[in-house]
Design an enzyme around this catalytic site. Structure first.
Site, PDB file in Angstrom:
ATOM      1  N   GLY A  12      16.844  -5.025  29.696  1.00 31.91           N
ATOM      2  CA  GLY A  12      17.234  -4.507  28.485  1.00 31.91           C
ATOM      3  C   GLY A  12      17.856  -5.296  27.354  1.00 31.91           C
ATOM      4  O   GLY A  12      17.554  -6.278  26.944  1.00 31.91           O
ATOM      5  N   ASP A  13      18.318  -4.689  26.444  1.00 25.82           N
ATOM      6  CA  ASP A  13      19.083  -4.996  25.416  1.00 25.82           C
ATOM      7  C   ASP A  13      20.234  -5.674  25.156  1.00 25.82           C
ATOM      8  O   ASP A  13      20.269  -7.044  24.223  1.00 25.82           O
ATOM      9  CB  ASP A  13      19.658  -4.446  23.915  1.00 25.82           C
ATOM     10  CG  ASP A  13      20.894  -3.073  24.440  1.00 25.82           C
ATOM     11  OD1 ASP A  13      20.733  -2.944  25.261  1.00 25.82           O
ATOM     12  OD2 ASP A  13      21.672  -3.349  23.567  1.00 25.82           O
ATOM     13  N   THR A  60      28.528  -0.970  29.815  1.00 28.03           N
ATOM     14  CA  THR A  60      28.394  -2.463  29.435  1.00 28.03           C
ATOM     15  C   THR A  60      29.249  -3.069  28.290  1.00 28.03           C
ATOM     16  O   THR A  60      29.477  -1.887  27.268  1.00 28.03           O
ATOM     17  CB  THR A  60      26.734  -2.707  28.530  1.00 28.03           C
ATOM     18  OG1 THR A  60      25.515  -2.235  29.186  1.00 28.03           O
ATOM     19  CG2 THR A  60      26.809  -4.034  27.419  1.00 28.03           C
ATOM     20  N   GLY A  94      18.861   0.711  26.687  1.00 30.87           N
ATOM     21  CA  GLY A  94      18.482  -1.135  25.128  1.00 30.87           C
ATOM     22  C   GLY A  94      17.379  -0.960  24.698  1.00 30.87           C
ATOM     23  O   GLY A  94      17.458  -1.529  23.702  1.00 30.87           O
TER      24      GLY A  94
HETATM   25  N1  ASP Z   1      22.523  -1.794  27.091  1.00 29.54           N
HETATM   26  C1  ASP Z   1      22.385  -2.031  28.227  1.00 29.54           C
HETATM   27  C2  ASP Z   1      21.013  -2.090  28.977  1.00 29.54           C
HETATM   28  O1  ASP Z   1      19.985  -1.231  28.590  1.00 29.54           O
HETATM   29  C3  ASP Z   1      23.162  -0.836  29.123  1.00 29.54           C
HETATM   30  C4  ASP Z   1      24.370   0.137  28.835  1.00 29.54           C
HETATM   31  O2  ASP Z   1      24.880  -0.275  27.776  1.00 29.54           O
HETATM   32  O3  ASP Z   1      25.011   1.079  29.453  1.00 29.54           O
HETATM   33  O4  ASP Z   1      20.386  -2.596  30.137  1.00 29.54           O
END
Ligand code: ASP
Length: 330
Positions: A221-222, A191, A245
């Site tokens: 997600g976040d 990400t 997230g």
């Molecule tokens: N933060 C991202 C999510 O939870 C995933 C990631 O950073 O790998 O969708």
């Protein structure tokens, strides 16, 4: 400071009539907000992003270095990863959900606190640019799913299949066991969260992802949630996150980090505190990774993560570097 000295000196000159407690209270008057944040020589322009995304930071630097603003820099920077089919957690080539659909999440935030976000959007390579359109062309902040996609077409974005040969094969392989885990591989997250300060000293940020591989359809997600995966306050700094997230959302991680910087913590200290808050809610749990990245108004940067392995890339007049960060677990 001068006022404090003055108060202290005049108290002392009152021939010891003032108690020690009163002196202490003179010395602990609340610090004005941002007291420790501005310096005469801030580093600007500067861009940082999660992980070692050389091409993305190069692109953002190119924009900043030619006098472009931070908002354009972060948008154009993360677009590089959205278009890169070999990055399997962002944009085209991102891994699909458990039904085989690639659903993308992204957000963007500017110096004035304006923000835009798209969640769970299919068939569009550049969700960050759709998020920017949401910010600039609508009275809203978040558009979801089919509505976001329809809006994107109205804005001139093209429909494109986001599944690639490689991610299709991996998905077919995954279907054989259909093992669903909410945990994320500790070493491998892609990400991209990016924060930039332009030559005017203004800050902007963007974050974009395809989220967890083989997630439940509809999971968000976040990354596209303002305050969780990204937050910018032009008076203070910005923060962004990568990793599981759900855990970042539970602590509103990026907002928390910016607020900690506002209270005087360095970006490094604020990221450490952010991870510690998460670990307090997950005592003893080791099966997930989170990485936080922050920058303050001076262009000072910091990062911290749960497990070793998270790095962030930084590009400024001082050159470019991939910084390894320290972690909660050794
Ligand atoms: N933060 C991202 C999510 O939870 C995933 C990631 O950073 O790998 O969708």
């Amino acid at each position: 400071m001068e006022r404090r000295k003055f108060l202290k000196n005049s108290s002392l000159s009152a021939a010891g009539l003032v108690s020690a407690a009163a002196l202490t209270s003179c010395n602990t008057e609340p610090k004005p907000i941002n007291a420790d944040i501005s310096t005469p020589n801030p580093i600007k322009p500067i861009v940082v992003c999660t992980w070692n995304f050389f091409n993305a930071t190069n692109k953002a630097w190119e924009v900043l270095n030619s006098g472009g603003n931070a908002l354009d820099a972060v948008e154009q920077g993360v677009m590089v990863e959205e278009a890169d089919e070999t990055n399997e957690t962002v944009g085209k080539g991102g891994r699909p959900d458990r039904d085989g659909n690639v659903t993308l999440d992204a957000c963007i935030m500017d110096k004035d606190g304006n923000c835009g976000s798209v969640v769970c959007m299919q068939n569009i390579v550049h969700p960050v640019s759709v998020a920017r359109k949401v910010m600039e062309e609508t009275p809203h902040i978040i558009l979801a799913g089919k509505g976001a996609e329809k809006f994107a077409y109205e804005q001139g974005f093209k429909k494109e299949d986001l599944l690639t040969e490689s991610t299709r094969k991996q998905y077919e392989e995954w279907l054989k066991t259909s093992k669903y885990e909410t945990t994320i591989n500790i070493e491998n997250h892609d990400t991209i969260g990016m924060l930039a300060i332009d030559e005017n000293g203004d800050i902007a940020g963007a974050c974009t992802t395809s989220g967890m591989a083989y997630k439940v359809a509809g999971r968000v997600g976040d990354s596209p949630i303002i305050g969780a995966g990204l937050f910018v306050d032009n008076e203070v700094g910005g923060a962004t996150a990568t990793g599981v997230g759900e855990e970042v959302i539970r602590t509103v991680g990026s907002f928390l980090i910016v607020e900690l910087m506002r209270q005087g913590k360095s970006p490094q200290e604020a990221c450490e505190e952010g991870v510690k808050r998460i670990m307090k809610k997950n005592e003893g749990r080791k099966d997930f990774q989170i990485g936080f990245l922050a920058i303050n108004k001076n262009g000072e940067t910091g990062g911290y993560c749960v497990h070793p392995g998270f790095t962030y890339r930084e590009y400024s007049e001082n050159g470019h570097v991939n910084r390894e960060v320290t972690s909660f677990y050794e």
